[in-house]
Design a protein around this motif. Structure first.
Motif, PDB file in Angstrom:
ATOM      1  N   ASN A 242     -23.898  31.525 -60.566  1.00  8.10           N
ATOM      2  CA  ASN A 242     -23.524  30.168 -60.972  1.00  8.10           C
ATOM      3  C   ASN A 242     -22.381  30.132 -61.979  1.00  8.10           C
ATOM      4  OD1 ASN A 242     -25.542  29.066 -59.362  1.00  8.10           O
ATOM      5  ND2 ASN A 242     -27.081  29.219 -60.973  1.00  8.10           N
ATOM      6  N   ALA A 243     -21.977  31.306 -62.454  1.00 16.86           N
ATOM      7  CA  ALA A 243     -20.909  31.340 -63.454  1.00 16.86           C
ATOM      8  C   ALA A 243     -19.555  31.059 -62.800  1.00 16.86           C
ATOM      9  CB  ALA A 243     -20.889  32.703 -64.143  1.00 16.86           C
ATOM     10  N   TYR A 244     -18.700  30.421 -63.560  1.00 17.46           N
ATOM     11  CA  TYR A 244     -17.340  30.144 -63.094  1.00 17.46           C
ATOM     12  C   TYR A 244     -16.354  30.519 -64.189  1.00 17.46           C
ATOM     13  CZ  TYR A 244     -18.560  27.746 -58.773  1.00 17.46           C
ATOM     14  OH  TYR A 244     -19.004  27.473 -57.507  1.00 17.46           O
ATOM     15  N   VAL A 245     -15.180  30.944 -63.765  1.00 20.60           N
ATOM     16  CA  VAL A 245     -14.110  31.327 -64.697  1.00 20.60           C
ATOM     17  C   VAL A 245     -12.800  30.696 -64.221  1.00 20.60           C
ATOM     18  CG1 VAL A 245     -15.237  33.529 -65.263  1.00 20.60           C
ATOM     19  CG2 VAL A 245     -13.542  33.431 -63.411  1.00 20.60           C
ATOM     20  N   ALA A 246     -11.805  30.784 -65.067  1.00 25.48           N
ATOM     21  CA  ALA A 246     -10.468  30.326 -64.676  1.00 25.48           C
ATOM     22  C   ALA A 246      -9.840  31.356 -63.736  1.00 25.48           C
ATOM     23  CB  ALA A 246      -9.594  30.134 -65.915  1.00 25.48           C
ATOM     24  N   PRO A 247      -9.027  30.938 -62.791  1.00 23.67           N
ATOM     25  CA  PRO A 247      -8.420  31.895 -61.842  1.00 23.67           C
ATOM     26  C   PRO A 247      -7.380  32.809 -62.490  1.00 23.67           C
ATOM     27  CG  PRO A 247      -7.542  29.713 -61.469  1.00 23.67           C
ATOM     28  CD  PRO A 247      -8.662  29.545 -62.461  1.00 23.67           C
TER      29      PRO A 247
ATOM     30  N   VAL B 255     -17.745  38.070 -53.052  1.00 20.02           N
ATOM     31  CA  VAL B 255     -17.146  38.333 -54.360  1.00 20.02           C
ATOM     32  C   VAL B 255     -17.962  37.622 -55.431  1.00 20.02           C
ATOM     33  CG1 VAL B 255     -14.811  38.699 -53.488  1.00 20.02           C
ATOM     34  CG2 VAL B 255     -15.572  36.368 -54.071  1.00 20.02           C
ATOM     35  N   GLY B 256     -17.820  38.094 -56.656  1.00 17.88           N
ATOM     36  CA  GLY B 256     -18.465  37.466 -57.785  1.00 17.88           C
ATOM     37  C   GLY B 256     -17.459  36.758 -58.660  1.00 17.88           C
ATOM     38  N   ALA B 257     -17.952  35.929 -59.555  1.00 19.15           N
ATOM     39  CA  ALA B 257     -17.062  35.213 -60.474  1.00 19.15           C
ATOM     40  C   ALA B 257     -16.265  36.209 -61.303  1.00 19.15           C
ATOM     41  CB  ALA B 257     -17.877  34.299 -61.380  1.00 19.15           C
ATOM     42  N   GLY B 258     -14.947  36.019 -61.367  1.00 22.81           N
ATOM     43  CA  GLY B 258     -14.097  36.895 -62.147  1.00 22.81           C
ATOM     44  C   GLY B 258     -13.591  38.100 -61.406  1.00 22.81           C
ATOM     45  N   GLU B 259     -14.039  38.310 -60.162  1.00 25.71           N
ATOM     46  CA  GLU B 259     -13.592  39.476 -59.404  1.00 25.71           C
ATOM     47  C   GLU B 259     -12.160  39.270 -58.912  1.00 25.71           C
ATOM     48  OE1 GLU B 259     -15.003  42.004 -55.459  1.00 25.71           O
ATOM     49  OE2 GLU B 259     -16.451  40.771 -56.568  1.00 25.71           O
ATOM     50  N   GLN B 260     -11.367  40.355 -58.975  1.00 24.19           N
ATOM     51  CA  GLN B 260      -9.969  40.258 -58.548  1.00 24.19           C
ATOM     52  C   GLN B 260      -9.887  40.085 -57.038  1.00 24.19           C
ATOM     53  OE1 GLN B 260      -7.268  43.224 -60.087  1.00 24.19           O
ATOM     54  NE2 GLN B 260      -5.929  43.083 -58.277  1.00 24.19           N
ATOM     55  N   ILE B 261      -9.047  39.116 -56.616  1.00 27.55           N
ATOM     56  CA  ILE B 261      -8.846  38.883 -55.183  1.00 27.55           C
ATOM     57  C   ILE B 261      -7.381  39.112 -54.778  1.00 27.55           C
ATOM     58  CG2 ILE B 261     -10.767  37.284 -54.984  1.00 27.55           C
ATOM     59  CD1 ILE B 261      -8.747  34.975 -55.127  1.00 27.55           C
TER      60      ILE B 261
ATOM     61  N   VAL C 220      -5.301  37.667 -60.131  1.00 27.40           N
ATOM     62  CA  VAL C 220      -5.942  36.407 -59.755  1.00 27.40           C
ATOM     63  C   VAL C 220      -7.428  36.676 -59.539  1.00 27.40           C
ATOM     64  CG1 VAL C 220      -6.030  34.541 -58.065  1.00 27.40           C
ATOM     65  CG2 VAL C 220      -3.821  35.566 -58.677  1.00 27.40           C
ATOM     66  N   HIS C 221      -8.288  35.822 -60.141  1.00 33.12           N
ATOM     67  CA  HIS C 221      -9.740  35.997 -60.062  1.00 33.12           C
ATOM     68  C   HIS C 221     -10.378  34.925 -59.181  1.00 33.12           C
ATOM     69  CE1 HIS C 221      -9.389  38.724 -63.510  1.00 33.12           C
ATOM     70  NE2 HIS C 221      -8.668  37.776 -64.118  1.00 33.12           N
ATOM     71  N   ALA C 222     -11.451  35.314 -58.509  1.00 31.75           N
ATOM     72  CA  ALA C 222     -12.314  34.321 -57.860  1.00 31.75           C
ATOM     73  C   ALA C 222     -12.977  33.515 -58.957  1.00 31.75           C
ATOM     74  CB  ALA C 222     -13.356  35.006 -56.995  1.00 31.75           C
TER      75      ALA C 222
ATOM     76  N   SER D 290      -6.288  41.496 -52.199  1.00 33.87           N
ATOM     77  CA  SER D 290      -7.176  42.666 -52.353  1.00 33.87           C
ATOM     78  C   SER D 290      -8.558  42.429 -51.762  1.00 33.87           C
ATOM     79  CB  SER D 290      -7.299  43.040 -53.847  1.00 33.87           C
ATOM     80  OG  SER D 290      -7.710  41.932 -54.622  1.00 33.87           O
ATOM     81  N   VAL D 291      -8.713  41.396 -50.921  1.00 33.91           N
ATOM     82  CA  VAL D 291      -9.995  41.103 -50.272  1.00 33.91           C
ATOM     83  C   VAL D 291      -9.747  40.842 -48.803  1.00 33.91           C
ATOM     84  CG1 VAL D 291     -11.153  40.209 -52.348  1.00 33.91           C
ATOM     85  CG2 VAL D 291      -9.799  38.663 -50.896  1.00 33.91           C
ATOM     86  N   SER D 292     -10.841  40.788 -48.028  1.00 30.81           N
ATOM     87  CA  SER D 292     -10.742  40.515 -46.595  1.00 30.81           C
ATOM     88  C   SER D 292     -11.837  39.532 -46.196  1.00 30.81           C
ATOM     89  CB  SER D 292     -10.869  41.811 -45.789  1.00 30.81           C
ATOM     90  OG  SER D 292     -12.083  42.471 -46.105  1.00 30.81           O
ATOM     91  N   VAL D 293     -11.671  38.927 -45.030  1.00 34.27           N
ATOM     92  CA  VAL D 293     -12.614  37.919 -44.546  1.00 34.27           C
ATOM     93  C   VAL D 293     -14.008  38.538 -44.389  1.00 34.27           C
ATOM     94  CG1 VAL D 293     -13.198  36.405 -42.610  1.00 34.27           C
ATOM     95  CG2 VAL D 293     -10.816  36.580 -43.396  1.00 34.27           C
TER      96      VAL D 293
END
Length: 269
Positions: A135-140, A222-228, A175-177, A215-218
């Protein structure tokens, strides 16, 4: 007056002589001795013959018999006492054993209850942590700011207005999720350049455009704050930055105010 034998008075009989009585007494004692019975009845016969002063008149026979009986009775009492004491000792030992067993059971139950409580606490902590993570959210973009607001007008956008917000970012910035979810799009997105779209656990979507690399694929979660990926200047862009959108659905045109979306999830932007 003629002398002759005396005649007993009418109606009376003379008692047996003293000798006869003594003889009968001896005979009785002998008979008792023959049968192995020693009793105190012999003492009166001897007493009668010796005017109460003979040794037989001291009651020694009665004392010997009484002492024997008393000793037997005492032995029986002692035996019963020992048996009672043994029973008491055994009963106490059994009671002590039961008490120790009960204490051991209580100790084991307390230890099991404590272990269960600790396991439950650990599981709750893990669930809470997972819930927070989901449920956590961060800025991108960390430490950035909004350079172009949502709904801004201009000819650069096909809809006539800005459908997202732009975060200031030099090319190559991480850039973060913004929240946990699943990647539903990762690649070239036309005017969006290299872009990523994430479906979040609450059913909403976020989009990240103009990136220099991904850095991700379909299908990836991912979790909050993970690099995409890294910010860039691809697609319909006038300079390096990150275009960020929030949507209520998966398709274009379902955009919602990104600032309000992030703030509703506790992100300070």
């Amino acid at each position: 007056m003629a002398f002759g034998s005396r005649t007993a008075a009418p109606g009376k009989h003379r008692g047996s002589s003293r000798l006869s009585r003594k003889t009968a007494g001896y005979a009785g004692i002998a008979a008792l001795a023959t049968t192995g019975v020693v009793a105190t009845i012999a003492a009166p016969a001897f007493a009668a013959d010796n005017n109460g002063h003979s040794a037989e008149d001291t009651g020694q026979n009665s004392i010997v018999v009484a002492d024997g009986l008393q000793a037997d009775l005492q032995d029986q009492v002692d035996s019963q006492q020992r048996a009672a004491e043994a029973i008491a000792v055994q009963a106490q030992a059994e009671a002590d054993a039961k008490q120790r067993a009960a204490e051991a059971k209580r100790t084991a139950e307390a230890a099991e209850a404590k272990a269960k409580s600790e396991r439950d606490a650990a599981e709750r902590a893990a669930r809470d942590e997972e819930r927070k993570r989901l449920n956590a959210y961060v800025a991108p973009i960390t430490g950035s700011y909004v350079s172009t607001n949502y709904g801004a007008g201009g000819g650069m956008w096909a809809s006539g207005s800005h459908t997202g917000i732009d975060f200031h970012a030099d090319s190559g910035t991480t850039v973060h999720a913004v929240g946990a979810g699943t990647i539903v799009e990762a690649g070239w997105g036309g005017a969006y350049g290299n872009n990523v779209v994430i479906r979040h656990n609450d059913g909403t979507y976020t989009q990240y455009g103009h990136m220099s690399s991904l850095s991700v694929s379909v299908g990836q979660t991912v979790g909050a704050g993970e690099q995409i990926g890294l910010s860039g200047n691809t697609g319909n862009s006038s300079g390096a930055h990150l275009h960020f959108e929030a949507r209520s659905g998966a398709t274009y045109g379902t955009d919602i105010n990104p600032l309000a979306y992030l703030r509703s999830h506790g992100v300070d932007v």
